[in-house]
Design a protein around this motif. Structure first.
Motif, PDB file in Angstrom:
ATOM      1  N   GLY A 188       0.824  -1.195   0.000  1.00  0.00           N
ATOM      2  CA  GLY A 188       0.000   0.000   0.000  1.00  0.00           C
ATOM      3  C   GLY A 188       0.860   1.247   0.000  1.00  0.00           C
ATOM      4  O   GLY A 188       1.935   1.281  -0.598  1.00  0.00           O
ATOM      5  N   THR A 189       0.387   2.262   0.731  1.00  0.00           N
ATOM      6  CA  THR A 189       1.055   3.554   0.734  1.00  0.00           C
ATOM      7  C   THR A 189       1.293   4.019   2.161  1.00  0.00           C
ATOM      8  O   THR A 189       0.414   3.895   3.028  1.00  0.00           O
ATOM      9  N   CYS A 190       2.469   4.563   2.407  1.00  0.00           N
ATOM     10  CA  CYS A 190       2.792   5.239   3.658  1.00  0.00           C
ATOM     11  C   CYS A 190       2.914   6.732   3.362  1.00  0.00           C
ATOM     12  O   CYS A 190       3.774   7.133   2.555  1.00  0.00           O
ATOM     13  N   SER A 191       2.070   7.523   3.997  1.00  0.00           N
ATOM     14  CA  SER A 191       2.109   8.977   3.804  1.00  0.00           C
ATOM     15  C   SER A 191       2.583   9.631   5.092  1.00  0.00           C
ATOM     16  O   SER A 191       2.053   9.330   6.172  1.00  0.00           O
ATOM     17  N   ILE A 192       3.567  10.520   4.972  1.00  0.00           N
ATOM     18  CA  ILE A 192       4.139  11.195   6.135  1.00  0.00           C
ATOM     19  C   ILE A 192       4.081  12.696   5.904  1.00  0.00           C
ATOM     20  O   ILE A 192       4.596  13.199   4.890  1.00  0.00           O
ATOM     21  N   ARG A 193       3.436  13.405   6.837  1.00  0.00           N
ATOM     22  CA  ARG A 193       3.413  14.871   6.775  1.00  0.00           C
ATOM     23  C   ARG A 193       4.529  15.416   7.648  1.00  0.00           C
ATOM     24  O   ARG A 193       4.575  15.137   8.853  1.00  0.00           O
ATOM     25  N   LEU A 194       5.412  16.184   7.052  1.00  0.00           N
ATOM     26  CA  LEU A 194       6.619  16.661   7.728  1.00  0.00           C
ATOM     27  C   LEU A 194       6.675  18.183   7.679  1.00  0.00           C
ATOM     28  O   LEU A 194       6.543  18.785   6.602  1.00  0.00           O
ATOM     29  N   LEU A 195       6.894  18.811   8.823  1.00  0.00           N
ATOM     30  CA  LEU A 195       7.100  20.248   8.903  1.00  0.00           C
ATOM     31  C   LEU A 195       8.594  20.515   9.056  1.00  0.00           C
ATOM     32  O   LEU A 195       9.168  20.224  10.111  1.00  0.00           O
ATOM     33  N   PRO A 196       9.261  21.042   8.027  1.00  0.00           N
ATOM     34  CA  PRO A 196      10.718  21.242   8.112  1.00  0.00           C
ATOM     35  C   PRO A 196      11.105  22.211   9.234  1.00  0.00           C
ATOM     36  O   PRO A 196      10.381  23.168   9.514  1.00  0.00           O
ATOM     37  N   VAL A 197      12.281  21.965   9.810  1.00  0.00           N
ATOM     38  CA  VAL A 197      12.775  22.852  10.878  1.00  0.00           C
ATOM     39  C   VAL A 197      13.848  23.805  10.357  1.00  0.00           C
ATOM     40  O   VAL A 197      14.272  24.706  11.072  1.00  0.00           O
ATOM     41  N   ARG A 198      14.295  23.601   9.099  1.00  0.00           N
ATOM     42  CA  ARG A 198      15.283  24.515   8.537  1.00  0.00           C
ATOM     43  C   ARG A 198      15.161  24.516   7.010  1.00  0.00           C
ATOM     44  O   ARG A 198      14.631  23.581   6.407  1.00  0.00           O
ATOM     45  N   ASN A 199      15.692  25.529   6.430  1.00  0.00           N
ATOM     46  CA  ASN A 199      15.652  25.701   4.975  1.00  0.00           C
ATOM     47  C   ASN A 199      16.770  24.906   4.306  1.00  0.00           C
ATOM     48  O   ASN A 199      17.800  24.597   4.911  1.00  0.00           O
ATOM     49  N   GLY A 200      16.543  24.603   3.052  1.00  0.00           N
ATOM     50  CA  GLY A 200      17.614  24.126   2.198  1.00  0.00           C
ATOM     51  C   GLY A 200      17.932  22.643   2.258  1.00  0.00           C
ATOM     52  O   GLY A 200      18.921  22.208   1.663  1.00  0.00           O
ATOM     53  N   ILE A 201      17.133  21.854   2.949  1.00  0.00           N
ATOM     54  CA  ILE A 201      17.369  20.403   2.965  1.00  0.00           C
ATOM     55  C   ILE A 201      16.928  19.841   1.615  1.00  0.00           C
ATOM     56  O   ILE A 201      15.786  20.051   1.185  1.00  0.00           O
ATOM     57  N   ASP A 202      17.832  19.133   0.941  1.00  0.00           N
ATOM     58  CA  ASP A 202      17.478  18.592  -0.376  1.00  0.00           C
ATOM     59  C   ASP A 202      17.446  17.071  -0.414  1.00  0.00           C
ATOM     60  O   ASP A 202      17.230  16.484  -1.472  1.00  0.00           O
ATOM     61  N   ARG A 203      17.676  16.446   0.747  1.00  0.00           N
ATOM     62  CA  ARG A 203      17.628  14.980   0.794  1.00  0.00           C
ATOM     63  C   ARG A 203      17.087  14.530   2.145  1.00  0.00           C
ATOM     64  O   ARG A 203      17.534  15.003   3.189  1.00  0.00           O
ATOM     65  N   LEU A 204      16.131  13.625   2.134  1.00  0.00           N
ATOM     66  CA  LEU A 204      15.573  13.034   3.350  1.00  0.00           C
ATOM     67  C   LEU A 204      15.995  11.573   3.428  1.00  0.00           C
ATOM     68  O   LEU A 204      16.010  10.876   2.403  1.00  0.00           O
ATOM     69  N   THR A 205      16.311  11.120   4.623  1.00  0.00           N
ATOM     70  CA  THR A 205      16.692   9.720   4.814  1.00  0.00           C
ATOM     71  C   THR A 205      15.727   9.065   5.799  1.00  0.00           C
ATOM     72  O   THR A 205      15.603   9.519   6.950  1.00  0.00           O
ATOM     73  N   LEU A 206      15.047   8.023   5.344  1.00  0.00           N
ATOM     74  CA  LEU A 206      14.098   7.288   6.172  1.00  0.00           C
ATOM     75  C   LEU A 206      14.627   5.875   6.433  1.00  0.00           C
ATOM     76  O   LEU A 206      15.417   5.342   5.659  1.00  0.00           O
ATOM     77  N   ASP A 207      14.144   5.272   7.534  1.00  0.00           N
ATOM     78  CA  ASP A 207      14.457   3.883   7.845  1.00  0.00           C
ATOM     79  C   ASP A 207      13.454   2.987   7.124  1.00  0.00           C
ATOM     80  O   ASP A 207      12.230   3.187   7.234  1.00  0.00           O
ATOM     81  N   ALA A 208      13.967   1.991   6.415  1.00  0.00           N
ATOM     82  CA  ALA A 208      13.096   1.059   5.691  1.00  0.00           C
ATOM     83  C   ALA A 208      13.923  -0.194   5.388  1.00  0.00           C
ATOM     84  O   ALA A 208      14.847  -0.133   4.579  1.00  0.00           O
ATOM     85  N   VAL A 209      13.606  -1.296   6.027  1.00  0.00           N
ATOM     86  CA  VAL A 209      14.428  -2.498   5.902  1.00  0.00           C
ATOM     87  C   VAL A 209      13.694  -3.568   5.087  1.00  0.00           C
ATOM     88  O   VAL A 209      12.572  -3.961   5.423  1.00  0.00           O
TER      89      VAL A 209
END
Length: 872
Positions: free
Chosen positions: A51-72
């Protein structure tokens, strides 16, 4: 390759940190996770969800261009951010998302990940019937703690991130899906039903849960909130019997913690093959179905009640107030364990609570002495699950009790309530508890935390007493035997010492500061005390060795108002030995009003190497408490005479109201018979008797039959006993019994022929390939008892193939045990066996000598020379 680990310091304690351990910290936060929405379908026959995992994220700083999530070991098919496809890379453990638009503060990201979890190793578990267990129910359940949610959905998988959550899941009829929060919608189809659950209070990913099965639903309530029990159909009465006190518990803990239960419902779901006793998922606790009690089990099983209140307590400590990092897990686990003590006090009284607390202390002390010593707060480990040990549960409970004793009841509960109220729906560290205590009470307890929380260990006290009749002074000498003079291992505590008199239930108490290696204190008293009580109330976590005269110990055993003090007196009397101590303990076994003390008296009686101990013990077979009867029977295993054999055989043949008493009898009769290896007919009779138990007494959780397989393991040179045990290690045998048989073949191995040892190794190697956690642990336990290098190879293989950090650690610890077993000099072992035989012969002589002395002193003990201590 496995490595061996020993503490290089000359402390006698192994290190907690294994090779490869390193400091662990929470990762940097790219933003605040506000909401997680899982929209899933289950493919149960193929053990998959998608299915789908949806995550709503409120950034704490500007300029982040890559997100790293845990997924095994997930299958990631697409990633969108704010409905725009994104590039990503995935290495099987981490999901890297390249943002086409770097983050801006105040601009939320909605991350949508299409994925599947196919035959996952951990996190989500699919339970189904198979050829060996055709009646196993069809169930799906999850287990997130510590960091296993990443095995069934992509996430920021650490406890410092708190968010609301939703789970919408499509399951085949007639299965029911239960999750966190409230059921907000259901959709019916011809063959399927979709359940939509919403959790509106924030919580970490490890507390998100899903449980699916064809459950019976038993409804209760607390203050108009649903309190629901889900169990396999046909076990509704067991559910009510096992969990029916939950509404009273919610009321009790809401009052104690000063914060009404915070979530919209409380569900408890009993599932098959659960890998823990229970797990406190927010508003939806999962429990092992082995906690369900039948009408007979409830007689002397308090474990379920303790489990239920423990997991419920986590709804405040762990779920409402969340630890920021695993290193502070003692805050929640210690309080949940201490809540077991609190509930015991409320439900069964002060003495039972004190005894419960003593057993918690003993559990920690055992781990400290035999496994490792560590600070309760440490961030150095290989995997966080290693922290979930007796140090954070039982020692944590004892620390909370010491805080309570230090503050007094009124201030303690003010501090606890301040801590909960100030940190509700937020994360905490140990320092936050100290700050709440100071805020609520003005007291700074850093000295207590420094000694018991931030460093390992506890004080080991030796206490001696002398009376100066001329000056009417009592001299008490306290030695801290765990430390050298002026060493860092000294404790600095204010300890009350009491003096008691037979005619007065009130102690005369003085509080002294114990902070040196050895100190002598002098107390002016009107008259010589009858007994001395060290650490009145027994509030400090410690060990105590009492070096008092036998008359004072006898008086303490009979008259000290605190049950733990009476238990310490019984222990000291047993170490004194002799007929006078035996008679005092025998009298206590008959006359002591509290069953917990009688249990410990029975254990101590068996420590005295006199035949007269049997007379005192055997009377306890008629004790009204099943706990005492069990202790008496287990103790008789150390008195290997014809009389003890006959007494226990009667219980095996005719049974007892308690499952646990019957199980103890099966173990004990074998231990007695196995001690007389020259008597082959009796060995054959007992094996035949235990075989009949295995054939005829299947029952609740296989407690009785597990006692029989443990008994068979006593016959270490018997091929017949081994062959019988091996039959019960086969798949298809009820799981609790099979696990007991697996452990037993390790124990029986030490006396078997080389050919039979090969049979055992082949069987254990085969079972070691199974993936179920409890089966793997049973194999580890079996291998750790063996005395062959070949066991190490199987342990190494199991450690290398498992996905479970606990199994890996246990395997390495068991390798060390096998290494130690192999290193045992066989000649020394033979000498030890010969010494045991000499001791047994001396026991007869000593017993008769004690009686002759008693007669010559005209003391009239009435215990003339025994005529019935026949050997086999």
């Amino acid at each position: 390759m496995l490595q061996f680990y020993f503490d290089t310091e000359k402390t006698g304690h192994k290190r907690f940190e294994l090779p490869g351990a390193k400091p662990h910290y929470n990762p940097d936060r790219p933003g605040q996770v506000e909401h997680i929405f899982l929209d899933l379908s289950l493919d149960i026959p193929n053990q998959s969800c998608y299915g789908t995992c949806s995550i709503r994220l409120l950034p704490v700083r500007n300029g982040i261009d890559r997100l790293t999530l845990d997924a095994v070991n997930l299958k990631i098919t697409a990633v969108q951010v704010n409905a725009v496809e994104q590039k990503f890379e995935y290495d099987g453990e981490k999901l890297g998302i390249y943002l086409s638009q770097p983050t801006e503060i105040g601009h939320r990201l909605l991350i949508a990940i299409a994925y599947a979890a196919e035959k996952p190793q951990r996190g989500i578990y699919f339970i189904q019937p198979n050829k060996h267990y055709p009646h196993k129910p069809t169930q799906v359940w999850t287990q997130g703690e510590d960091e296993d949610s990443r095995y069934w959905f992509p996430c920021f998988d650490y406890p410092g991130q708190l968010s609301t959550s939703e789970i919408r899941v499509r399951v085949p009829n007639p299965l029911v899906a239960i999750s966190n929060g409230e059921l907000i919608d259901t959709v019916e189809e011809a063959k399927y039903k979709t359940y939509h659950w919403s959790q509106q209070q924030v919580h970490p990913t490890y507390l998100m849960t899903l449980a699916v099965g064809d459950f019976a639903e038993i409804r209760d309530e607390w203050h108009d909130k649903p309190v629901t029990y889900y169990v396999e159909k046909g076990r509704e009465a067991d559910a009510q019997r096992s969990m029916g006190k939950t509404p009273q518990m919610i009321e009790f803990l809401s009052e104690k913690y000063g914060y009404p239960y915070a979530f919209p419902k409380y569900a408890q779901v009993c599932v098959d093959d659960f890998i823990f006793g229970g797990m406190e998922n927010t508003s939806t606790t999962l429990l092992s179905d082995r906690c369900l009690l039948d009408e007979r089990a409830i007689l002397d099983n308090r474990n379920t009640e303790s489990l239920v209140v423990h997991e419920l307590a986590h709804q405040w400590f762990g779920d409402l107030v969340v630890i920021k990092h695993w290193s502070h897990a003692w805050i929640k686990e210690g309080m949940a364990s201490y809540s077991e003590v609190m509930w015991t006090q409320r439900e069964y009284g002060d003495q039972e609570a004190a005894y419960y607390r003593l057993k918690e202390a003993w559990s920690y002390l055992s781990e400290d002495s035999s496994r490792y010593r560590r600070p309760m707060v440490t961030h150095v480990y290989r995997e966080a699950i290693e922290l979930y040990d007796r140090h954070i549960y039982e020692k944590g409970s004892c620390v909370y009790h010491m805080i309570r004793a230090e503050l007094g009841d009124e201030l303690f509960w003010q501090a606890v309530q301040t801590f909960v109220q100030d940190n509700a729906h937020n994360t905490v560290e140990t320092i936050d508890l100290l700050r709440a205590i100071e805020k609520a009470t003005g007291r700074n307890l850093a000295f207590l935390f420094d000694q018991y929380v931030y460093r390992g260990g506890h004080p080991d006290f030796k206490v001696a007493y002398a009376w100066d009749g001329d000056a009417n002074l009592a001299k008490v000498t306290v030695t801290q035997t765990q430390a050298k003079a002026d060493s860092k291992d000294l404790f600095n505590l204010r300890i009350p010492i009491g003096f008691g008199y037979k005619e007065n239930s009130q102690l005369t108490t003085f509080t002294v500061r114990v902070h040196e290696k050895e100190q002598s204190f002098y107390f002016p008293l009107i008259q010589k005390p009858d007994f001395i009580s060290f650490d009145v109330g027994n509030n400090y976590l410690k060990t105590v060795k009492l070096e008092f005269p036998i008359s004072e110990l006898k008086a303490q055993l009979e008259f000290d108002p605190h049950p733990i003090s009476r238990i310490y007196a019984a222990e000291a009397l047993a170490k004194k030995g002799g007929l006078e101590a035996t008679l005092a303990l025998s009298s206590a076994l008959k006359n002591e009003p509290f069953w917990g003390v009688r249990v410990e008296v029975a254990k101590e009686l068996a420590e005295i190497q006199l035949d007269q101990a049997f007379d005192g013990l055997v009377a306890g077979l008629d004790d009204p408490s099943p706990f005492v009867r069990q202790a008496v029977i287990s103790s008789l295993a150390r008195i290997k005479t014809h009389d003890s054999y006959k007494a226990v055989k009667s219980v095996v043949q005719h049974g007892d109201a308690s499952y646990y008493v019957e199980a103890a009898a099966c173990r004990t009769i074998a231990a007695i018979a196995a001690a007389h290896l020259e008597d082959k007919p009796h060995e054959d009779k007992v094996i035949k008797l235990l075989k009949s138990v295995l054939e005829e007494r299947a029952g609740w959780n296989e407690v009785v039959r597990s006692g029989a397989v443990a008994g068979l393991a006593e016959f270490k040179s018997s091929e017949a006993a081994l062959s019988l045990l091996l039959e019960y290690t086969k798949a298809g045998i009820p799981q609790p019994l099979r696990l007991g048989a697996i452990r037993a073949v390790g124990k029986i191995s030490t006396g078997q022929t080389p050919a039979n040892i090969e049979r055992i190794l082949d069987r254990l190697a085969e079972i070691a390939r199974e993936t179920f956690f409890l089966t793997q642990v049973a194999v580890l336990t079996a291998l750790g008892q063996m005395e062959t290098p070949k066991a190490i190879g199987i342990l190494q293989s199991l450690a290398n193939q498992t996905a479970d950090g606990r199994v890996r650690r246990y395997a390495e610890e068991e390798v060390t045990k096998v290494q130690k077993n192999i290193g045992t000099d066989k000649t020394l072992k033979q000498l030890r066996e010969e010494l045991d035989q000499i001791k047994q012969q001396n026991q007869e002589l000593k017993s008769r000598l004690e009686n002759l002395e008693a007669k010559s002193n005209s003391e009239g003990t009435g215990n003339g020379e025994r005529e019935t201590d026949k050997r086999f």
